[in-house]
Design an enzyme around this catalytic site. Structure first.
Site, PDB file in Angstrom:
ATOM      1  N   ARG A 230       0.869  -1.180   0.000  1.00 58.04           N
ATOM      2  CA  ARG A 230       0.000   0.000   0.000  1.00 58.04           C
ATOM      3  C   ARG A 230       0.903   1.226   0.000  1.00 58.04           C
ATOM      4  O   ARG A 230       1.963   1.234   0.634  1.00 58.04           O
ATOM      5  CB  ARG A 230      -0.902   0.016   1.242  1.00 58.04           C
ATOM      6  CG  ARG A 230      -2.105  -0.917   1.166  1.00 58.04           C
ATOM      7  CD  ARG A 230      -3.125  -0.498   0.110  1.00 58.04           C
ATOM      8  NE  ARG A 230      -4.304  -1.346   0.099  1.00 58.04           N
ATOM      9  CZ  ARG A 230      -4.447  -2.413  -0.696  1.00 58.04           C
ATOM     10  NH1 ARG A 230      -3.488  -2.754  -1.539  1.00 58.04           N
ATOM     11  NH2 ARG A 230      -5.562  -3.122  -0.645  1.00 58.04           N
ATOM     12  N   GLU A 259      -3.045   8.127  -4.135  1.00 55.64           N
ATOM     13  CA  GLU A 259      -3.370   7.240  -5.236  1.00 55.64           C
ATOM     14  C   GLU A 259      -4.738   7.628  -5.783  1.00 55.64           C
ATOM     15  O   GLU A 259      -5.670   7.701  -4.986  1.00 55.64           O
ATOM     16  CB  GLU A 259      -3.401   5.799  -4.712  1.00 55.64           C
ATOM     17  CG  GLU A 259      -3.237   4.769  -5.793  1.00 55.64           C
ATOM     18  CD  GLU A 259      -3.002   3.373  -5.227  1.00 55.64           C
ATOM     19  OE1 GLU A 259      -3.922   2.556  -5.358  1.00 55.64           O
ATOM     20  OE2 GLU A 259      -1.921   3.118  -4.669  1.00 55.64           O
ATOM     21  N   HIS A 278      -1.457   0.549  -9.770  1.00 53.78           N
ATOM     22  CA  HIS A 278      -2.050  -0.443  -8.863  1.00 53.78           C
ATOM     23  C   HIS A 278      -2.663  -1.620  -9.639  1.00 53.78           C
ATOM     24  O   HIS A 278      -3.872  -1.879  -9.548  1.00 53.78           O
ATOM     25  CB  HIS A 278      -3.101   0.223  -7.958  1.00 53.78           C
ATOM     26  CG  HIS A 278      -3.348  -0.522  -6.675  1.00 53.78           C
ATOM     27  ND1 HIS A 278      -3.738   0.077  -5.512  1.00 53.78           N
ATOM     28  CD2 HIS A 278      -3.266  -1.845  -6.377  1.00 53.78           C
ATOM     29  CE1 HIS A 278      -3.899  -0.830  -4.555  1.00 53.78           C
ATOM     30  NE2 HIS A 278      -3.610  -2.019  -5.074  1.00 53.78           N
TER      31      HIS A 278
HETATM   32  C1  GLV Z   1      -5.181  -5.006  -3.992  1.00 56.16           C
HETATM   33  O1  GLV Z   1      -4.429  -4.128  -3.714  1.00 56.16           O
HETATM   34  C2  GLV Z   1      -5.743  -5.894  -3.029  1.00 56.16           C
HETATM   35  O2  GLV Z   1      -5.652  -5.609  -1.822  1.00 56.16           O
HETATM   36  O3  GLV Z   1      -6.319  -6.926  -3.428  1.00 56.16           O
END
Ligand code: GLV
Length: 319
Positions: A230, A259, A278
């Site tokens: 993250r 983000e 992401h």
């Molecule tokens: C993506 O970042 C997830 O947590 O699945």
């Protein structure tokens, strides 16, 4: 009538799974609902299939009196206030396991991309800056023999550790589960000795800005930093400062803070920083499995059977 709200477009297979349990309302956009639209969408729903971009907290839940389950299309759930769900008898569910290998593969893709300067080299070819065979340009680092430090040996961290081992790297880890296969060290030792630091911890108050000025200063000057966890695990300003100071061979980020990272953010100015939007779990097969699992979590809670992945199963016994 049982109502199920879905906060983004999902695939028809998962939608049919949900339709077996109730009437489905889908947020018909590629962009997320804003907080008031989210509250409106979930207001009269019995279940919500949510995304990591949806903030599910006490004040939202207080506007959704019928809600019995939120099922996040993700393994991470820092967007959900689980105690607030539990206090209101709402089951909070996630989609672990099905994305482990896909996410680890993307982490390793970033690692190789950064180590071999793939993006600057590809940009040079595309932009007409490929004039000859260069003996000493775009020089990368060989992985074999480097030390790979895994911060957070969970499912994904372990999968990345095994890939590193297969590439002949010396793998160490700090935090997460214990493993006989790899050497556990303190975070301090990991930061000081790793050539590549790969982050695999969840976003919690304890991991917020774990990689800040102090951690970056402890890392080798030519280390690489990979984040598929993250964005908030790294202090972005501290990272920019370290890069401006000439530190780090390269950085690969699939997650950022904030983000999305605005297009004019200073991080984009560093050639040795690769930023992805992401996408770690974004293979077709995995996203379908995640959608299916998120839908099955909902159907199970609505039908009062055991959902595959519930974070607060204690609420189910009271149902
Ligand atoms: C993506 O970042 C997830 O947590 O699945």
């Amino acid at each position: 009538m049982t109502r199920i709200a879905v906060t983004r477009r999902i695939d028809p297979g998962a939608r049919s799974v949900l339709e077996s349990a109730g009437e489905v309302t889908m947020w018909d956009s590629d962009l997320p609902p804003d907080p008031s639209q989210l509250a409106e969408l979930l207001a009269d729903a019995d279940a919500g299939l949510t995304l990591l971009t949806d903030r599910i907290d006490g004040s939202l839940l207080d506007q959704c009196s019928k809600l019995r389950v939120v099922s996040n299309l993700a393994v991470g759930y820092d967007n959900i206030d689980v105690p607030a769900c539990t206090a209101r008898g709402v089951a909070a569910c996630t989609t672990p396991n099905v994305l482990t290998q896909t996410t680890a593969e993307l982490a390793f893709t970033l690692l190789l991309t950064v180590a071999r300067q793939v993006i600057p080299a590809a940009d040079a070819a595309r932009n007409g800056d490929w004039k000859t065979w260069y003996p000493f340009r775009f020089l990368g680092r060989d992985l074999a023999g480097l030390t790979l430090g895994i911060v957070g040996l969970g499912r994904i961290g372990l999968a990345v550790a095994k890939m590193g081992e297969a590439f002949g790297m010396n793998v160490i880890y700090a935090g997460g589960r214990s493993s006989d296969e790899f050497r556990k060290v303190s975070l301090d030792e990991l930061l000081r000795t790793s050539d590549i630091v790969s982050l695999h911890v969840p976003a919690t108050p304890a991991t917020h800005h774990l990689i800040g000025h102090d951690a970056l200063a402890r890392m080798k000057r030519d280390a690489m930093l990979i984040n598929t966890a993250r964005g908030s695990v790294i202090d972005t300003d501290a990272l920019v400062a370290a890069l401006n100071d000439g530190r780090l061979f390269g950085v690969g980020l699939d997650v950022t803070d904030p983000e999305p990272l605005p297009a004019d953010h200073p991080l984009y100015e560093f050639e040795r920083v690769t930023i992805l939007p992401h996408i770690a779990s974004a293979s077709e097969a995995t996203r379908l499995k995640m959608s299916d699992l998120a839908a099955k979590n909902i159907v199970a809670v609505l039908e009062r059977t055991e959902p595959p992945h519930c974070l607060n199963p204690e609420v189910l016994t009271d149902a």
